[in-house]
Structure formats: structure tokens, C-alpha cells
Design an enzyme around this catalytic site. Structure first.
Site, PDB file in Angstrom:
ATOM      1  N   SER A  31      83.502   1.443  84.416  1.00  0.00           N
ATOM      2  CA  SER A  31      84.283   2.181  85.419  1.00  0.00           C
ATOM      3  C   SER A  31      83.593   2.155  86.771  1.00  0.00           C
ATOM      4  O   SER A  31      84.237   2.023  87.816  1.00  0.00           O
ATOM      5  CB  SER A  31      84.453   3.654  85.031  1.00  0.00           C
ATOM      6  OG  SER A  31      84.790   3.759  83.698  1.00  0.00           O
ATOM      7  N   ILE A 150      66.550  -0.850  88.370  1.00  0.00           N
ATOM      8  CA  ILE A 150      65.258  -1.427  88.781  1.00  0.00           C
ATOM      9  C   ILE A 150      65.314  -2.938  88.558  1.00  0.00           C
ATOM     10  O   ILE A 150      65.519  -3.388  87.428  1.00  0.00           O
ATOM     11  CB  ILE A 150      64.086  -0.830  87.965  1.00  0.00           C
ATOM     12  CG1 ILE A 150      64.138   0.699  87.987  1.00  0.00           C
ATOM     13  CG2 ILE A 150      62.761  -1.333  88.505  1.00  0.00           C
ATOM     14  CD1 ILE A 150      63.083   1.365  87.108  1.00  0.00           C
ATOM     15  N   LYS A 219      64.453  -3.564  75.143  1.00  0.00           N
ATOM     16  CA  LYS A 219      63.995  -3.859  76.508  1.00  0.00           C
ATOM     17  C   LYS A 219      62.596  -4.479  76.477  1.00  0.00           C
ATOM     18  O   LYS A 219      62.295  -5.392  77.257  1.00  0.00           O
ATOM     19  CB  LYS A 219      64.020  -2.586  77.344  1.00  0.00           C
ATOM     20  CG  LYS A 219      65.459  -2.075  77.560  1.00  0.00           C
ATOM     21  CD  LYS A 219      65.486  -0.660  78.070  1.00  0.00           C
ATOM     22  CE  LYS A 219      66.911  -0.162  78.258  1.00  0.00           C
ATOM     23  NZ  LYS A 219      67.001   1.289  78.492  1.00  0.00           N
TER      24      LYS A 219
HETATM   25  N1  HSE Z   1      70.302   5.014  76.990  1.00  0.00           N
HETATM   26  C1  HSE Z   1      69.551   4.272  77.923  1.00  0.00           C
HETATM   27  C2  HSE Z   1      68.470   5.151  78.505  1.00  0.00           C
HETATM   28  C3  HSE Z   1      70.454   3.757  79.022  1.00  0.00           C
HETATM   29  O1  HSE Z   1      68.456   6.352  78.208  1.00  0.00           O
HETATM   30  O2  HSE Z   1      67.631   4.666  79.230  1.00  0.00           O
HETATM   31  C4  HSE Z   1      70.020   2.481  79.619  1.00  0.00           C
HETATM   32  O3  HSE Z   1      69.705   1.500  78.680  1.00  0.00           O
END
Ligand code: HSE
EC number: 1.1.1.3
Length: 443
Positions: A31, A150, A219
């Protein structure tokens, strides 16, 4: 040297030509992408060299009210939208793995550039996706997959491409940072802090991925792959979340001059024979209060990079939420669209180093151990013999009164993780130790 396949030059559509965009998913991030794409369309046309044209938005529920959205753009047939001739770029902001994987592969195979915010997908299937992008000579962008706003993916792919990265330590999950910070600074309960993080839109649809560390582990896999030019997958990352963290752990950390953070740590290891490997891990970590990561509060993220020539760098900002994530997605859309207009490709995957993944047990860590012990002659000697038997050297030992027993807080020097873990197991079996209350690693 590993052979690097160079795709042929992609000449582009030509200046002024429109670039068709399809968006898959219209949740918190989708969105915001839609809103900002509409609001800044003139600026984007200048930055790209041709206008962005939104061709459609794929959603799972066509009936759901979506104020301000042109219903004529909506479809529940994502595959047909992807395959339209006038779609050049596919933006995947659905989440999950299997379904978006099929869609992203279909888009790449059809010659569309892809922008995805999906860390779980990239961490599990980057090799397959990168191969498909190379074969079709198109772009695969995923800046929003790590720490949202970032620009850490671009930083690793481009800005630090000339350096040798040794270590990347990051607070890469906003939800858990928000929870730990609220527990520390306001005394909030774990449950209340999680509910607030969910209300603010930081948490994943299922917050288990946040609190169990899975989101941060995805990540970490992406950061390690980019930083060490080696394919690191989600399953290669040692992962512990924050569900076992107690108010007592946080208080003990504060009293000892530390802040408790969920860190993703990716490092290049070199053994005694000079053989290099890569390790990636996520776990609650004690950070000294004067370390730059200690002051990263609320839902903010920060990535601390140690590189041979650049030295220490820190990147700080919004790592979660609709608009910050959309900022990264839009940056990728502009980049992919520029290449569609003017030709060429963004720097892609490069896993030439192909280093082995180290066993977690061989990683060097430090422990902060808090235990209840008998308060009698000889206990300290008995316990220090256990540390010595595992080749663990002690940095500090503090003893406090605790009723009839004593509380012993030990901070070790760096040692092999497997040796530290074995030490704790032996401590637990010793009759002089009434309870090992907490074991937390230090940065
Ligand atoms: N759920 C994730 C966080 C959002 O809290 O960082 C971004 O990946």
C-alpha cells in the site's frame, strides 16, 4: 579463478519510453509503495528517464475494501499480470516462500526484472533466483529484504565491493529491538511490548518469525552472502530468539554495564592453518553500553561493519514498517526501471569466494554466566577447575550474597563456542552449583 559468466549487454528501451510495473501484494508495504509511486510519479520519471506506469496489483481478496485504490487495477490472477507484455518490472511484497518463489521465478523467466522485499525467499532460494535473473539478463533487487530503509544491500554490493569485510554485526529486527528496549526502559512485559510492536506494523504477520530470530537469521544469511561472496542460506545460520529472555537477564545486563540486544553476527574466520570459513549466527547478545550498537533503541536497526580498509562503519535507521520498507522498494524500482530504459544491469550475485560454512561450535564467543552456588570453602577452586579443564580463561568473577547461597557472575575470555557450552553443561552437573540462571553471549 572461478569463471564469471558475463551476460550480454541489455540495450534498454530508450529514453522517454514508459516502464510497466506490476505489484504483487497490497499489505502494509504494498500500500505504501502504491501511494508513494503515485505521489512522486513526476520525480520518478525524471530520475528514470521515462515514466513508470502501474499495470496492475495482484491481491488475494478482491472484495476487501481498499480506500483510495483504483479497483480497475486489482486482479487475483498474479500469473497473468506477470506475463503481460507491457509489464517490465514485477514487485513482490507478498511474503511467505513457496507461492512468491513460483511468481518470482515466472517473472524472471519471462524477462521481467524483479524487486522483492522478501527476506525469507531470498535467504532460502537466492541461488536459484540469481541463476534465473542471469539467464534472462534482468535485474533482481532486494534492498528492502534487509533492514528496510537502511541501504545495506547496496552498500555491500557496490560501496564496499573494493574492500575485505571481516565482520558484520547488526540489529536487524525492529520488533525484537522494540521489545527488548521496552522491557529495559519502561519495564513493559514481553507480551505488552510484542502487542505494541504488532500494532505499529513492525512485526511479521506471524510474529514467531521475529521473536524466534528467524527473520533476523534470513537477513544474516543475506548479509553474509553479500559480505563474504559466499552462498549462505537460512539453514546455515545458528539461530536463537528472545523468547527465553527474562526481566532478570535484562536487569543483570544493566547492572554489569551491558545492554541486551538480539544481534545477527556474520564473520569471516581463519583457523590456525590459515583456512578461511564463514559463520553467521543470531542470538541475544550483551553489548557494552559504550558500543555504538548499544544506543540503538525502539524499533531502529543498525548494521555495524568491520572492513579491512574502511575500518568500522555503522548504518542506522528504520528497519521495519510500511513507509521505510517502501522507500527501499521504490529505490529498487527506480534502479531497475533506469536499466530497462537505458540498458545494462545492476551488480548481481557474486559468490566466487565460495568459502565453507563453519560449524557453530568452532566460532569464538564469550559467555556471561550467572549462577547460584553453595557458599562454602573450596567452591571457587572447584568451579575454576571446570573452566580450566575446558581451556576457558576467566575475565571477571563477581560474587554476591544470595540468602544461604552465593550468586556468582562469571565473564569469560573468548573461547570456542563448543568448549564454552561444554563448560556450562559440566557446571550444571556439579553439586556446588545450585542453578545456572542465565548464560548469555557477549559481542
Ligand atoms: N518484522 C520485521 C522487523 C520487519 O521487525 O524488523 C522487517 O523485516
Amino acid at each position: 579463478m572461478t569463471e564469471n559468466k558475463q551476460p550480454t549487454y541489455n540495450p534498454g528501451k530508450g529514453a522517454g519510453e514508459p516502464v510497466g510495473v506490476a505489484i504483487l501484494g497490497l499489505g502494509t508495504v504494498g500500500s505504501e509503495v502504491l501511494r508513494l509511486m503515485g505521489e512522486h510519479s513526476d520525480a520518478f520519471a525524471h530520475r528514470i528517464g521515462g515514466p513508470l506506469e502501474l499495470k496492475g496489483v495482484a491481491v488475494s481478496d478482491l472484495e476487501k475494501p481498499r480506500p483510495g485504490v483504483d479497483r480497475g487495477l486489482l486482479t487475483d490472477d498474479a500469473m497473468s499480470l506477470i506475463n503481460r507484455d507491457d509489464v517490465d518490472i514485477v514487485v513482490e511484497v507478498i511474503g511467505g516462500i513457496d507461492y512468491p518463489r513460483r511468481l518470482v521465478l515466472a517473472a524472471l523467466n519471462a524477462g521481467k526484472s524483479v524487486v522483492t522485499a522478501n527476506k525469507a525467499l531470498v535467504a532460502a532460494h537466492a541461488d536459484e533466483l540469481a541463476e534465473a535473473a542471469d539467464a534472462a539478463n534482468v535485474d533482481l533487487y532486494f534492498e528492502a529484504a534487509v533492514a528496510a530503509a537502511i541501504p545495506v544491500v547496496g552498500m555491500l554490493r557496490r560501496s564496499l565491493a573494493g574492500d575485505q569485510i571481516q565482520r558484520i554485526s547488526g540489529i536487524v529486527n525492529g520488533t525484537t529491538n522494540f521489545i527488548l528496549d521496552a522491557m529495559e526502559s519502561t519495564g513493559a512485559t514481553y507480551e505488552d511490548a510484542l502487542a505494541e510492536a504488532t500494532r505499529l506494523g513492525y512485526a511479521e504477520a506471524d510474529p514467531t518469525a521475529d521473536v524466534e530470530g528467524h527473520d533476523a537469521a534470513s537477513k544474516a544469511a543475506i548479509l553474509a552472502s553479500l559480505g563474504f561472496h559466499t552462498r549462505v542460506k537460512f539453514d546455515d545460520v545458528h539461530c536463537e530468539g528472545i523468547t527465553k529472555v527474562t526481566a532478570e537477564d535484562i536487569e543483570a545486563a544493566r547492572n554489569a554495564g551491558y545492554v541486551l540486544k538480539l544481534l545477527a553476527i556474520c564473520e569471516r574466520l581463519t583457523d590456525e592453518a590459515g583456512v578461511e570459513s564463514v559463520a553467521a549466527r543470531v542470538h541475544p547478545t550483551l553489548v557494552p553500553v559504550d558500543h555504538p550498537l548499544a544506543s540503538v533503541n525502539e524499533s531502529y536497526n543498525a548494521i555495524f561493519v568491520e572492513a579491512e580498509a574502511a575500518g568500522r562503519l555503522m548504518f542506522y535507521g528504520n528497519g521495519a514498517g510500511g513507509a521505510p520498507t517502501a522507500s527501499a522498494v521504490l529505490g529498487d524500482i527506480v534502479g531497475a526501471a533506469r536499466n530497462k530504459v537505458h540498458g545494462g544491469r545492476a551488480p548481481g550475485e557474486n559468490t566466487y569466494a565460495n568459502l565453507p560454512i563453519a560449524d557453530f561450535g568452532d566460532v569464538t564467543t564469550r559467555y556471561h554466566i550467572d549462577m547460584e552456588v553453595e557458599d562454602r570453602t573450596g567452591v571457587l577452586a572447584e568451579l575454576s577447575a571446570i573452566f580450566a579443564a575446558h581451556n576457558i580463561s576467566l575475565k571477571t568473577v563477581r560474587q554476591e550474597e544470595s540468602g544461604e547461597d552465593a550468586r556468582l557472575i562469571v565473564v569469560t575470555h573468548s573461547a570456542r563456542e563448543a568448549d564454552l557450552a561444554a563448560t556450562v553443561e559440566d557446571l550444571k552437573k556439579t553439586s556446588a552449583v545450585k542453578a545456572v540462571d542465565s548464560v548469555i553471549r557477549l559481542i
